[in-house]
Motif scaffolding. Structure first.
Motif, PDB file in Angstrom:
ATOM      1  N   THR A   2      31.189  36.864 -11.181  1.00 39.76           N
ATOM      2  CA  THR A   2      31.738  38.207 -10.960  1.00 39.76           C
ATOM      3  C   THR A   2      30.647  39.164 -10.510  1.00 39.76           C
ATOM      4  N   ARG A   5      29.961  38.702  -7.018  1.00 40.06           N
ATOM      5  CA  ARG A   5      31.044  39.265  -6.210  1.00 40.06           C
ATOM      6  C   ARG A   5      30.909  40.777  -6.108  1.00 40.06           C
TER       7      ARG A   5
ATOM      8  N   LYS B 177      34.616  42.088 -16.747  1.00 36.59           N
ATOM      9  CA  LYS B 177      34.426  40.661 -17.034  1.00 36.59           C
ATOM     10  C   LYS B 177      35.723  39.928 -17.324  1.00 36.59           C
ATOM     11  N   PRO B 181      38.159  39.478 -12.904  1.00 35.61           N
ATOM     12  CA  PRO B 181      38.188  38.051 -12.529  1.00 35.61           C
ATOM     13  C   PRO B 181      39.607  37.476 -12.539  1.00 35.61           C
ATOM     14  N   GLU B 182      40.439  37.974 -13.471  1.00 32.41           N
ATOM     15  CA  GLU B 182      41.812  37.469 -13.541  1.00 32.41           C
ATOM     16  C   GLU B 182      42.589  37.777 -12.256  1.00 32.41           C
ATOM     17  N   MET B 184      41.296  38.630  -9.321  1.00 30.66           N
ATOM     18  CA  MET B 184      40.477  38.541  -8.105  1.00 30.66           C
ATOM     19  C   MET B 184      41.192  37.887  -6.921  1.00 30.66           C
ATOM     20  N   ASP B 257      37.234  26.619  -7.159  1.00 31.72           N
ATOM     21  CA  ASP B 257      37.503  27.315  -8.420  1.00 31.72           C
ATOM     22  C   ASP B 257      38.568  26.579  -9.215  1.00 31.72           C
ATOM     23  N   LYS B 261      37.987  24.973 -13.035  1.00 33.17           N
ATOM     24  CA  LYS B 261      38.558  25.640 -14.203  1.00 33.17           C
ATOM     25  C   LYS B 261      38.778  24.741 -15.417  1.00 33.17           C
TER      26      LYS B 261
END
Lengths: 368, 267
Positions: A2, A5, B177, B181-182, B184, B257, B261
C-alpha cells in the motif's frame, strides 16, 4: 504494498502538477497570439519561423474543421487571427465581429495581393461588399470543378459548363459519378450547368435545378461522400465527380506514389463555377491587434506564402508566389485561372433568405 | 456432433475478435504504409512516426490531452473514493437519493453537459482555457468513478474498520492500511476508466477549451477538411500500444495478487 502504491500515486500527482505548470506557464513577458485556423492549413514550420523572427510573441495555435465550428467559439474566447471563408467574413462584418486592420502595418499584403480578387462580388449588399477588403486579407482560394478520368472521358479542352457538368448528369456513367454531400456545391453545379447564377433566387431557375438533381439521383445514382471519394477516383472505381481543386491535388499526390493504380485524372474548372476564398482577419474582441497584424503580414511575405501554397496546394492570391510555383501548377488554368475565367467565377452569397431557400430545395433532393 | 459444436464455438470467438480488432489492425498496418493512400501498400516506412514527433500542433494537443486525462482521473477518483466511503454510512433513503443524483450526469447527453458547463464558466467569469477544460473533465469523470468504486465499498465488511480500531489503529491508519487496500481494485478501475473517458471526450472539450488549448480529439477532427494525416495513424498506434501495455501490467498484477492471497491467510 500500500505504501508503494500511495507513493506512486503521490509521485503521479506531483508529476502532473509539474507538467501543468510547464503547460500553462510560459517564459517572461511573451505576448501570446491566439491563432484559429483550419486544420492542416499551414506549412509545418511556419509558426516556428514566425516565433523565431518575433521573439516577443508566442503563438497559441488552435484549429477548426469548418466555418460553422469556428463561429460559435469566437464570441466566447478572444482569438487574434481567424481564417474564415468569404461568406463567413461577410457574416462577421454584418454582425460587427471584426476589427479593421491598419493596412499601413501590412505592407506585404498591400504589395502582393492579386487585385483581381477584389473585383468579385461577395454579397448582394453593395456596402457590405465594399467593406470586405477593408477587413480581410486573402490567404488561399480553391475552385470547384470536375475531376475526371481521362481514359474514359474526353472533354476536348472545353470549359463550357454545359460540357463539363454534363458529365455528372450523363446516365452513361451510372454508379460511377461522385458528388459531395454538400448543398451549395451540388445545387451550384446544376445551376451552372443550366446557365444560371450560383446565387439565383428565381423560383423557376431553382425548380429546374432541383428537377435536374432529382433526375440525376434516379438515373445516374451518384456516390456521395467526401474523403472516401478521393480513393475511388484514384482506383478508377469512379470516373468523374464534382471536386474542390485541393481534393484533386490530394488525388494526384496519391497517384504519384509507388504502386499506385494506373489511372489518369484531370481537373477542369468550368466558366462561371464557384470559388471560395479564405481570408485572414482580426476579430473585434482580439486582445493583441498589433501582434495579429504582424502575423498576417508575415503570412503575406512571398517566401512564407510560397511555403503555405506548396503545403496546402490551394491557389495562392499572392502575385509573387505564382511565378515560383512548379510549372505544371502555375500553368494550369484550373488552378490559376486567366482573367476571363476568374471574372466569371462566383462565390456563394449567404444570408438567411438564401440559406433557407436552398436548404428547402436540398431537402427535397435528398428526400427523393 | 459435440466436436462440430466446439468448432462452431471457436469459429464464433474468432469472428468476435476479428470484428473487435480488425479496425485497429488496419490502422496499425497503415501507420507503416509509405503511400498516403488507404488503398495501396507502398512499402514499409517509419516516416510518419518521425514526422509525428516533429509536428508541434499534434504534440502540444497530445500533451494537453494526457495532462488533462491524468489529473482529472486522479482528482475525480480521489473525490469519488471519499464520496463512496461517506455514502456507505448514510441512511438508505438518503443514499439512494444521492446515488440517483450521481446517475443523472451520466445519462445527460454530453452536449447538454458541455453547453451548461460553458455557460457556468461564463457566469463565473472564468476565462475558458486549460483550467476550465480540466474542471469540466473532473466534473464528468466523478460519477463514473463513484460507480466503479461504490460496489467495492459495499462489498467490504464494515466490521473490518472497527476491528482495526480495536486492534489499536488510529482512524487514519485504518483508512490507509485496511479500507484502501480492500477497495483498491475499484479505485484502480476508476482511474483507468476515467483516464480513457477523458481522452475520448470531444463534445465537452469543444465547448470548454477556449482559445488557448486544444485536445487531440479536437485537433484530429479539424483535419477533416483535408485528408486525415497518416501521422494520426502513427499516433493512434502508439496510444493503442501504450493502453494495451498498461492493461496487461494491471492484469498481471491482479492475477498475481489473487494467487498470493490464500498464502497470506494460512498461518
Amino acid at each position: 504494498m500500500t505504501r508503494i502504491r500511495l507513493a506512486a500515486l503521490l509521485t503521479a500527482v506531483l508529476l502532473a502538477a509539474v507538467l501543468l505548470v510547464a503547460a500553462t506557464g510560459c517564459g517572461p513577458a511573451k505576448t501570446p497570439l491566439y491563432v484559429y485556423n483550419w486544420g492542416e492549413y499551414i506549412a509545418e514550420d511556419v509558426i516556428a519561423l514566425f516565433e523565431e523572427e518575433n521573439p516577443d510573441i508566442t503563438v497559441k495555435y488552435k484549429t477548426y474543421s469548418d466555418n460553422e465550428t469556428m463561429y460559435p467559439q469566437i464570441s466566447k474566447s478572444a482569438f487574434d487571427v481567424l481564417f474564415p471563408s468569404d461568406y463567413m467574413v461577410i457574416r462577421l462584418i454584418r454582425e460587427g465581429m471584426l476589427a479593421k486592420p491598419d493596412f499601413a502595418n501590412l505592407p506585404n499584403a498591400v504589395a502582393h495581393t492579386d487585385p483581381r480578387l477584389a473585383q468579385t462580388r461577395f454579397d448582394p449588399d453593395d456596402q457590405l461588399n465594399a467593406q470586405l477588403f477593408e477587413y480581410a486579407v486573402p490567404y488561399l482560394y480553391c475552385t470547384v470543378g470536375l475531376i475526371y478520368n481521362t481514359d474514359v472521358i474526353d472533354l476536348g479542352g472545353s470549359t463550357d459548363p454545359k460540357d463539363v457538368w454534363g458529365v455528372l448528369f450523363n446516365p452513361e456513367y451510372v454508379d460511377r459519378i461522385g458528388m459531395y454531400d454538400s448543398m451549395r456545391e451540388s445545387i451550384g453545379a446544376a445551376l451552372n450547368y443550366l446557365g444560371y447564377s450560383l446565387n439565383t433566387m428565381d423560383p423557376a431557375e431553382l425548380a429546374e435545378a432541383k428537377a435536374l438533381l432529382i433526375r440525376q439521383r434516379q438515373e445516374v445514382r451518384p456516390i456521395t461522400g467526401i474523403d472516401e471519394l478521393k480513393d475511388k477516383y484514384v482506383s478508377g472505381e469512379l470516373v468523374a465527380g464534382i471536386a474542390w481543386s485541393g481534393d484533386y491535388q490530394v488525388c494526384l499526390d496519391k497517384l504519384s506514389e509507388e504502386n499506385a493504380p494506373d489511372t489518369n485524372l484531370a481537373y477542369v474548372l468550368p466558366k462561371g463555377s464557384n470559388f471560395a476564398i479564405d481570408f485572414m482577419c482580426i476579430p473585434a474582441n482580439a486582445q493583441h491587434k498589433a501582434e495579429a497584424e504582424r502575423f498576417i503580414d508575415f503570412m503575406c511575405r512571398p517566401d512564407i506564402a510560397l511555403k503555405n501554397a506548396e503545403y496546402v496546394l490551394y491557389s495562392s492570391p499572392n502575385l509573387e508566389v505564382v511565378p515560383q510555383l512548379p510549372e505544371e501548377l502555375r500553368n494550369d488554368p484550373s488552378f490559376y485561372p486567366d482573367g476571363e475565367t476568374l471574372a466569371s467565377l462566383e462565390v456563394f452569397f449567404s444570408n438567411e433568405e438564401i440559406e433557407e431557400t436552398y436548404a428547402r430545395i436540398w431537402e427535397e433532393v435528398t428526400g427523393n | 456432433m459435440r466436436r462440430f459444436l466446439k468448432g462452431l464455438q471457436g469459429f464464433y470467438m474468432v469472428l468476435v475478435f476479428l470484428f473487435l480488432y480488425a479496425p485497429v489492425m488496419v490502422l496499425i498496418v497503415l501507420s507503416f504504409n509509405k503511400a498516403k493512400s488507404r488503398a495501396v501498400w507502398g512499402g514499409f516506412t517509419l516516416d510518419w512516426y518521425r514526422k509525428l514527433f516533429e509536428n508541434r500542433e499534434i504534440l502540444s494537443s497530445l500533451e494537453v490531452t494526457l495532462v488533462v486525462a491524468l489529473v482529472s482521473a486522479l482528482v475525480a477518483t480521489a473525490v469519488a473514493t471519499v464520496t463512496c466511503l461517506g455514502l456507505d454510512h448514510l441512511r438508505k433513503r438518503i443514499r439512494s437519493l444521492l446515488l440517483s443524483a450521481t446517475y443523472i450526469p451520466i445519462v445527460n447527453p454530453d452536449l447538454v453537459t458541455g453547453v451548461s458547463l460553458m455557460l457556468l464558466f461564463f457566469f463565473m467569469r472564468l476565462q475558458l482555457g486549460f483550467v476550465t477544460l480540466l474542471l469540466a473533465h473532473i466534473v464528468f469523470n466523478i460519477p463514473y468513478a463513484i460507480l466503479s468504486i461504490l460496489p467495492k465499498v459495499r462489498q467490504m465488511d464494515r466490521n473490518l474498520y472497527e476491528a482495526a480500531l480495536d486492534l489499536g489503529a488510529t482512524p487514519a491508519q485504518a483508512l490507509r492500511k485496511v479500507i484502501l487496500p480492500e477497495i483498491m481494485p475499484g479505485v484502480i478501475n476508476a482511474l483507468i476508466l476515467t483516464f480513457t473517458l477523458s481522452i475520448d471526450d470531444f463534445v465537452i472539450s469543444y465547448f470548454t477549451s477556449g482559445n488557448q488549448v486544444s485536445t487531440l480529439a479536437i485537433t484530429i477532427y479539424s483535419m477533416a477538411r483535408k485528408s486525415i494525416n497518416p501521422q494520426i495513424n502513427a499516433l493512434s498506434t502508439l496510444m493503442f500500444v501504450s493502453v494495451l501495455v498498461l492493461l496487461v501490467i494491471v492484469n498481471i498484477r491482479t492475477s498475481r495478487d489473487v494467487r498470493k492471497k490464500p498464502k497470506e491467510v494460512s498461518p
